[in-house]
Design an enzyme around this catalytic site. Structure first.
Site, mmCIF file in Angstrom:
data_model
loop_
_atom_site.group_PDB
_atom_site.id
_atom_site.type_symbol
_atom_site.label_atom_id
_atom_site.label_comp_id
_atom_site.label_asym_id
_atom_site.label_seq_id
_atom_site.Cartn_x
_atom_site.Cartn_y
_atom_site.Cartn_z
ATOM 1 N N ASP A 1 -34.512 -3.787 33.614
ATOM 2 C CA ASP A 1 -32.963 -3.292 33.391
ATOM 3 C C ASP A 1 -33.069 -1.773 32.915
ATOM 4 O O ASP A 1 -32.692 -1.478 31.546
ATOM 5 C CB ASP A 1 -32.378 -4.206 32.128
ATOM 6 N N ASP B 129 -37.647 2.604 28.386
ATOM 7 C CA ASP B 129 -39.124 1.965 28.453
ATOM 8 C C ASP B 129 -39.319 1.298 29.978
ATOM 9 O O ASP B 129 -40.545 1.481 30.366
ATOM 10 C CB ASP B 129 -39.414 1.155 27.393
ATOM 11 N N ASP B 130 -38.373 0.894 30.526
ATOM 12 C CA ASP B 130 -38.531 0.441 31.748
ATOM 13 C C ASP B 130 -38.934 1.626 32.856
ATOM 14 O O ASP B 130 -39.846 1.490 33.490
ATOM 15 C CB ASP B 130 -37.090 -0.367 32.386
ATOM 16 N N GLU C 121 -35.345 -11.402 20.091
ATOM 17 C CA GLU C 121 -35.508 -9.932 20.751
ATOM 18 C C GLU C 121 -34.667 -10.062 21.932
ATOM 19 O O GLU C 121 -34.028 -10.882 22.482
ATOM 20 C CB GLU C 121 -36.917 -9.980 21.296
ATOM 21 N N HIS D 145 -42.102 -0.708 25.172
ATOM 22 C CA HIS D 145 -42.333 -2.022 25.288
ATOM 23 C C HIS D 145 -42.836 -2.552 26.768
ATOM 24 O O HIS D 145 -43.745 -3.142 26.950
ATOM 25 C CB HIS D 145 -41.063 -2.914 25.249
HETATM 26 O O1 RIB Z 1 -36.472 -5.683 23.394
HETATM 27 C C1 RIB Z 1 -37.185 -4.734 24.219
HETATM 28 C C2 RIB Z 1 -36.666 -4.960 25.650
HETATM 29 O O2 RIB Z 1 -35.243 -4.784 25.760
HETATM 30 C C3 RIB Z 1 -37.257 -3.712 26.515
HETATM 31 O O3 RIB Z 1 -37.345 -4.391 27.795
HETATM 32 C C4 RIB Z 1 -36.016 -2.688 26.536
HETATM 33 O O4 RIB Z 1 -36.053 -2.216 27.897
HETATM 34 C C5 RIB Z 1 -34.914 -3.662 26.268
HETATM 35 O O5 RIB Z 1 -34.691 -4.284 27.772
HETATM 36 CA CA CA Z 2 -36.247 -3.339 29.665
#
Ligand code: RIB
Ligand code: CA
Length: 345
Positions: A11, A15-16, A191, A270
């Protein structure tokens, strides 16, 4: 050594984007495709961001991008959930960031703007739904041969499993970024990835697949610092520059918001840790096997990953591995080496 066949489900978000670059540059992966889902931002943006990353790294002719689901399974329909009311749970009464229906669930807006700061691209996703592509790609594969790396809400994976349960036999492992035990984010109980589509996560958990969670407990312990980001920047390639500036942008967001990260001058990356854990499971240093369910009751704990750590003689079978800690240095060195090796090419 045979390359690890993987499918990334993203998504994209910041960080993706780092996870995608690591997966594309790492020579040990056979990246079959990248599927996109609604999450950090709306689907059209997560797909465009993913295409921008692929194009920026010159991989447009090698890496398939396939667009998936633009809404979670049911959470935006159920009248009592924050996703449909737009009002957060009592825990965060003052946080009434409405969640537009057909738009991204908006994690911290400062963490993921609409478009990544990358050039626009003319690349397009392939003309097929990610759910259909996942089913077709998996059914064509050898049994237990493909590793799925979902790093966003699990909608695409869950719908594909419901559409054709035969795919579960084709999946070697699911190494997913999501969940939390003592660390949570979107609400005190949940989360973001799991919270954004709790029912999808529960479907995946009940699939019988070999599942490893890379949750916030692990990703926060593997934070990357400003100093480390500068070392990455010094590699000097455009990929390294983008990764470094993305990390520094995330550090800025976290330092403003999170006491721990401000003392570390760092931020969790992440999704990239989940990619690292596929090849180097030893990066996850404290892993428990347990039975996990996701709260789908729609109350204050909606989307919580509930771990059963009781050692009951007749307890439910353990359905996942859940990492509570990770090796920060090993994670950083893995990213640094991939970027350095690609610089030498
Ligand atoms: O909680 C972290 C996650 O939520 C990660 O994958 C970040 O990209 C968001 O999607
Ligand atoms: Ca993500």
């Amino acid at each position: 050594m045979e390359k690890e066949k993987i499918i990334l489900d993203v998504d994209t978000g910041t960080d993706d984007a780092v996870a995608i670059i690591m997966a594309m540059l790492c020579q040990d992966f056979d990246l079959l495709g990248i599927t996109t889902v609604n999450g950090n931002v709306e689907l059209k943006l997560t797909t465009d961001n993913t295409l921008r990353v692929v194009d920026y790294c010159g991989m447009g002719d090698k890496v398939k991008v396939v667009q998936g689901c633009d809404l979670p399974l049911v959470s935006t329909l159920l009248p009592w959930t924050p996703q449909s009311t737009g009002i957060m749970t009592a825990y965060t009464k003052n946080d009434i960031r409405c969640i537009p229906r057909r738009e991204g669930m908006r994690t911290g807006a400062e963490m993921h703007g609409d478009h990544l700061p990358l050039p626009e691209t003319t690349l397009k996703p392939i003309e097929k739904s990610a759910v259909i592509w996942l089913v077709e790609t998996l059914l064509e594969a050898e049994d237990h041969s493909i590793t799925l790396i979902p790093v966003g809400p699990l909608t695409n994976i869950a719908v594909a499993m419901r559409a054709d349960p035969r795919i579960t036999k084709k999946i070697k492992r699911i190494v997913l970024m999501g969940g939390g035990y003592l660390v949570n984010s979107r609400t005190p109980a949940a989360e973001f990835n799991i919270w954004a589509d709790p029912e999808a996560a529960e479907i995946v958990l009940q699939s019988g697949c070999d599942i490893t969670f890379v949750p916030l407990d692990a990703t926060h312990s593997a934070y990357i610092t400003t100093e480390q980001a500068e070392k990455i920047r010094a590699i000097g390639t455009k990929e390294a520059e983008f990764v470094a500036s993305t990390i520094l942008g995330r550090i800025k967001g976290y330092v403003n918001r999170d006491r721990d990260m401000s003392q570390y001058d760092g931020a969790p990356i992440h999704d990239a840790l989940a990619v690292c854990a596929v090849l180097h499971p030893e990066v996850l240093t404290e892993v428990i096997e347990c039975n996990c369910h996701v709260d789908i009751s729609g109350g204050y704990a909606y989307g919580q990953t509930i771990l059963d750590r009781r050692e009951l003689k007749n307890g439910e079978p353990k359905n996942c591995k859940f990492a509570l800690k990770a090796d920060r240095e090993m994670f950083f060195e893995w990213m640094e080496n991939i970027l350095k090796n690609s610089a030498d090419k």
